[in-house]
Design an enzyme around this catalytic site. Sequence first.
Site, mmCIF file in Angstrom:
data_model
loop_
_atom_site.group_PDB
_atom_site.id
_atom_site.type_symbol
_atom_site.label_atom_id
_atom_site.label_comp_id
_atom_site.label_asym_id
_atom_site.label_seq_id
_atom_site.Cartn_x
_atom_site.Cartn_y
_atom_site.Cartn_z
ATOM 1 N N GLN A 115 0.690 -1.259 0.062
ATOM 2 C CA GLN A 115 0.090 0.030 0.002
ATOM 3 C C GLN A 115 0.916 1.360 0.073
ATOM 4 O O GLN A 115 0.588 2.208 -0.574
ATOM 5 C CB GLN A 115 -0.821 0.085 1.328
ATOM 6 C CG GLN A 115 -2.108 0.880 1.165
ATOM 7 C CD GLN A 115 -3.071 0.408 0.317
ATOM 8 O OE1 GLN A 115 -3.827 -0.669 0.696
ATOM 9 N NE2 GLN A 115 -3.675 1.222 -0.474
ATOM 10 N N LYS A 118 1.970 1.600 -3.670
ATOM 11 C CA LYS A 118 0.658 1.952 -4.475
ATOM 12 C C LYS A 118 0.147 3.486 -4.034
ATOM 13 O O LYS A 118 0.088 4.192 -5.199
ATOM 14 C CB LYS A 118 -0.353 0.996 -4.118
ATOM 15 C CG LYS A 118 -1.443 1.167 -4.698
ATOM 16 C CD LYS A 118 -2.746 0.395 -4.185
ATOM 17 C CE LYS A 118 -2.531 -1.217 -3.767
ATOM 18 N NZ LYS A 118 -3.699 -1.664 -3.537
ATOM 19 N N LYS A 130 -2.538 -0.818 6.760
ATOM 20 C CA LYS A 130 -3.454 -1.957 6.323
ATOM 21 C C LYS A 130 -4.042 -2.387 7.879
ATOM 22 O O LYS A 130 -3.262 -2.544 8.776
ATOM 23 C CB LYS A 130 -2.802 -2.916 5.694
ATOM 24 C CG LYS A 130 -4.020 -3.666 4.748
ATOM 25 C CD LYS A 130 -4.353 -3.179 3.465
ATOM 26 C CE LYS A 130 -5.337 -3.754 2.850
ATOM 27 N NZ LYS A 130 -5.625 -3.009 1.693
ATOM 28 N N GLY A 169 -12.213 -0.091 3.152
ATOM 29 C CA GLY A 169 -12.574 -1.237 2.908
ATOM 30 C C GLY A 169 -11.459 -2.051 2.469
ATOM 31 O O GLY A 169 -10.554 -1.751 1.691
ATOM 32 N N ASP A 170 -11.868 -3.430 2.322
ATOM 33 C CA ASP A 170 -10.826 -4.542 1.615
ATOM 34 C C ASP A 170 -11.796 -5.650 1.720
ATOM 35 O O ASP A 170 -13.058 -5.670 1.781
ATOM 36 C CB ASP A 170 -9.529 -4.690 2.217
ATOM 37 C CG ASP A 170 -8.402 -5.597 1.424
ATOM 38 O OD1 ASP A 170 -7.776 -4.883 0.467
ATOM 39 O OD2 ASP A 170 -8.251 -6.597 1.628
ATOM 40 N N ASN A 245 -16.022 -6.687 -4.875
ATOM 41 C CA ASN A 245 -16.078 -5.312 -5.201
ATOM 42 C C ASN A 245 -15.173 -4.970 -6.555
ATOM 43 O O ASN A 245 -15.581 -4.496 -7.541
ATOM 44 C CB ASN A 245 -15.775 -4.336 -4.142
ATOM 45 C CG ASN A 245 -15.461 -3.000 -4.287
ATOM 46 O OD1 ASN A 245 -14.630 -2.604 -5.165
ATOM 47 N ND2 ASN A 245 -16.023 -1.965 -3.957
ATOM 48 N N SER A 384 -10.195 7.125 -2.742
ATOM 49 C CA SER A 384 -10.324 7.286 -1.139
ATOM 50 C C SER A 384 -9.582 8.749 -1.009
ATOM 51 O O SER A 384 -10.038 9.535 0.025
ATOM 52 C CB SER A 384 -9.497 6.014 -0.472
ATOM 53 O OG SER A 384 -10.251 5.183 -0.276
HETATM 54 P P1 NDP Z 1 -14.611 -8.601 -1.597
HETATM 55 O O1 NDP Z 1 -14.704 -9.094 -0.085
HETATM 56 O O2 NDP Z 1 -15.588 -7.657 -2.051
HETATM 57 O O3 NDP Z 1 -14.372 -9.803 -2.645
HETATM 58 C C1 NDP Z 1 -13.640 -10.889 -2.573
HETATM 59 C C2 NDP Z 1 -14.092 -11.881 -3.543
HETATM 60 O O4 NDP Z 1 -13.034 -13.068 -3.677
HETATM 61 C C3 NDP Z 1 -15.319 -12.760 -3.132
HETATM 62 O O5 NDP Z 1 -16.119 -13.049 -4.304
HETATM 63 C C4 NDP Z 1 -14.776 -13.877 -2.708
HETATM 64 O O6 NDP Z 1 -15.866 -15.075 -2.678
HETATM 65 C C5 NDP Z 1 -13.629 -14.359 -3.451
HETATM 66 N N1 NDP Z 1 -12.863 -15.167 -2.924
HETATM 67 C C6 NDP Z 1 -12.311 -15.153 -1.665
HETATM 68 N N2 NDP Z 1 -11.614 -16.247 -1.524
HETATM 69 C C7 NDP Z 1 -11.600 -17.179 -2.802
HETATM 70 C C8 NDP Z 1 -10.875 -18.273 -3.374
HETATM 71 N N3 NDP Z 1 -10.228 -18.996 -2.297
HETATM 72 N N4 NDP Z 1 -11.172 -18.558 -4.673
HETATM 73 C C9 NDP Z 1 -11.780 -17.527 -5.323
HETATM 74 N N5 NDP Z 1 -12.438 -16.653 -5.064
HETATM 75 C C10 NDP Z 1 -12.321 -16.209 -3.601
HETATM 76 O O7 NDP Z 1 -13.054 -7.935 -1.695
HETATM 77 P P2 NDP Z 1 -12.524 -7.096 -3.007
HETATM 78 O O8 NDP Z 1 -12.990 -7.295 -4.288
HETATM 79 O O9 NDP Z 1 -12.630 -5.669 -2.178
HETATM 80 O O10 NDP Z 1 -11.016 -7.293 -2.934
HETATM 81 C C11 NDP Z 1 -10.332 -8.402 -3.701
HETATM 82 C C12 NDP Z 1 -8.959 -7.994 -3.864
HETATM 83 O O11 NDP Z 1 -8.625 -6.872 -4.257
HETATM 84 C C13 NDP Z 1 -8.225 -8.247 -2.754
HETATM 85 O O12 NDP Z 1 -6.768 -8.517 -2.948
HETATM 86 C C14 NDP Z 1 -8.075 -6.746 -2.187
HETATM 87 O O13 NDP Z 1 -6.761 -6.640 -1.069
HETATM 88 C C15 NDP Z 1 -7.728 -5.990 -3.450
HETATM 89 N N6 NDP Z 1 -8.131 -4.667 -3.474
HETATM 90 C C16 NDP Z 1 -9.358 -4.352 -3.065
HETATM 91 C C17 NDP Z 1 -9.644 -2.872 -3.198
HETATM 92 C C18 NDP Z 1 -11.018 -2.147 -2.819
HETATM 93 O O14 NDP Z 1 -11.105 -1.069 -3.135
HETATM 94 N N7 NDP Z 1 -11.819 -3.088 -2.495
HETATM 95 C C19 NDP Z 1 -8.531 -1.703 -3.730
HETATM 96 C C20 NDP Z 1 -7.479 -2.259 -4.167
HETATM 97 C C21 NDP Z 1 -7.288 -3.973 -4.071
HETATM 98 P P3 NDP Z 1 -16.768 -15.501 -1.336
HETATM 99 O O15 NDP Z 1 -18.208 -14.716 -1.804
HETATM 100 O O16 NDP Z 1 -16.757 -16.795 -1.719
HETATM 101 O O17 NDP Z 1 -16.282 -15.018 -0.312
HETATM 102 O O1 2IT Z 2 -5.868 -2.486 -1.362
HETATM 103 C C1 2IT Z 2 -6.120 -1.187 -1.392
HETATM 104 O O2 2IT Z 2 -5.850 -0.454 -2.133
HETATM 105 C C2 2IT Z 2 -7.458 -1.064 -0.730
HETATM 106 N N1 2IT Z 2 -7.877 -1.968 -0.236
HETATM 107 C C3 2IT Z 2 -8.215 0.334 -0.708
HETATM 108 C C4 2IT Z 2 -7.560 1.059 0.289
HETATM 109 C C5 2IT Z 2 -8.210 2.423 0.627
HETATM 110 O O3 2IT Z 2 -7.487 3.127 1.540
HETATM 111 O O4 2IT Z 2 -9.022 2.968 -0.124
#
Ligand code: NDP
Ligand code: 2IT
Length: 451
Positions: A115, A118, A130, A169-170, A245, A384
């Site tokens: 982070q 990034k 984090k 969030g994450d 997300n 953010s």
């Molecule tokens: P969410 O909680 O919204 O979604 C996570 C998804 O991953 C769910 O659909 C979940 O399925 C799935 N999942 C979990 N475990 C597995 C697995 N073993 N195999 C396949 N699918 C799986 O999280 P985000 O979308 O926010 O985050 C996803 C990734 O993006 C993470 O690495 C996060 O750190 C990164 N990220 C997020 C940001 C954000 O703004 N939210 C910003 C930048 C990066 P299930 O429904 O079964 O739990």
């Molecule tokens: O991994 C990421 O960049 C995030 N989960 C978003 C972090 C944030 O502060 O919006």
Amino acid sequence: MSAALARARRDFVAAVERRNPHEPEFVQAACELAESVMPLVLDNADYRAARILERMAEPDRVISFRVCWEDDAGEVRVNRAWRVQFNRALGPYKGGMRFSAGVTPSVLKFLGFEQTFKNALTGLPMGGGKGGADFDPHGASEREVMRFCKALMAELYRHIAPHVDVPAGDVGVGSREIGYLFGEYSRLTNRFEGGVLTGKGLTFGGSAVREEATGYGVICMLINALEHHGRGLEGQRVAISGAGNVALHAAEKACAEGARVVTLSDSDGTAWCADGLDAEQIAWIKALKLERRGRISEAADQLQGVEFHRGEQPWRLPCDIALPAALENEIDDDDARCLLDHDLVALAEGANMPVTAKASKRLREAGVVFLPAKAANAGGVAVSGLEQSQNATRVSWSRETVERRLHEIMRDIHDDCVANGGAGTVTDYFRGANVAAFERVARAMLAYGIV
Ligand code: NDP
Ligand code: 2IT
């Protein structure tokens, strides 16, 4: 590679392993950065004298605390939570909170480290942090999630503030959880301090486009990179993992840009649609996963042309572009070989560090346009940062304004990666992102002296 460079890399890896035993994810992230930037460090006497890399690989602090709450049956539950305040060189600590059974100090340290770099790429004044808890939201009721969030904030509130540390969030933490966390923070402090959390609801200080920003930003970066290599996204088969997300908003944008989204997945398996999901089908899956909190397998029962592959990831299925958007290390070396067998053109990391070190090297060496997470998924934290600006000035920008800023930031990140990525026929975005981000953080750290 010179002997001195090889020795410096080896020594750094050994030192990070020695100082962080049993923390493989953190060691992996630190060593991937060092792979790209060690030549710069060796060439720069100031960086060497300041022990810049060693200092970067040590978090400012890791706060660990107990979270005690009551489930619906009246049983007392005990979880462990952390906030890793990694690096404050460029601004207040900034980064998400993750709720998942798999959360460990190693995972949070790797995420806080990533982070930091990034956030540097966004050009906005944000340090890196984090946090999270080993709380599994699967199967928890709405009330249980609320009680857990409030119990967690009862301790976290002491460690955060708009100029100190700003969580968001994450995985497992979306707008519902941020609402509960913000409500409890306001109650405990008796202050309406919008800038203490981002990803808030639009009626209480949230920014337009924050929810969509990470996924939209990934597609923006992908389009920029494909165009830079004389290609386009139209008609390309994009395999996306996850259905959260990042995955769903990336799918929505990719489809709007004329790509064929052939997979989405969750922890049960993969939904496959050979012709590509249409916008209506993606909207249906979005409501299924984000509102009804259902399983991706239901998409195969309800939607035309969708098959469900239980227990499988998307990477053995044919695609032109891979977009892992679920979890770290979800693409291993065998998956990389399969993707290459299907003539993969590009890979954009929606998730953080979703490709193992070996697989990443294989794909990059094979000439895949490889977009690393710290560049590709920076759109979320960038918006953010824009949310923080709006909160600080007590204004609310239109959707168009935020979307335009997001596009500009992603374009600037792309161009920074190109400028720092060397001169191959395929741009080395991995090196470019690491070098550009490292230089920004390093220059600030040097300016502060030994702190
Ligand atoms: P969410 O909680 O919204 O979604 C996570 C998804 O991953 C769910 O659909 C979940 O399925 C799935 N999942 C979990 N475990 C597995 C697995 N073993 N195999 C396949 N699918 C799986 O999280 P985000 O979308 O926010 O985050 C996803 C990734 O993006 C993470 O690495 C996060 O750190 C990164 N990220 C997020 C940001 C954000 O703004 N939210 C910003 C930048 C990066 P299930 O429904 O079964 O739990
Ligand atoms: O991994 C990421 O960049 C995030 N989960 C978003 C972090 C944030 O502060 O919006």
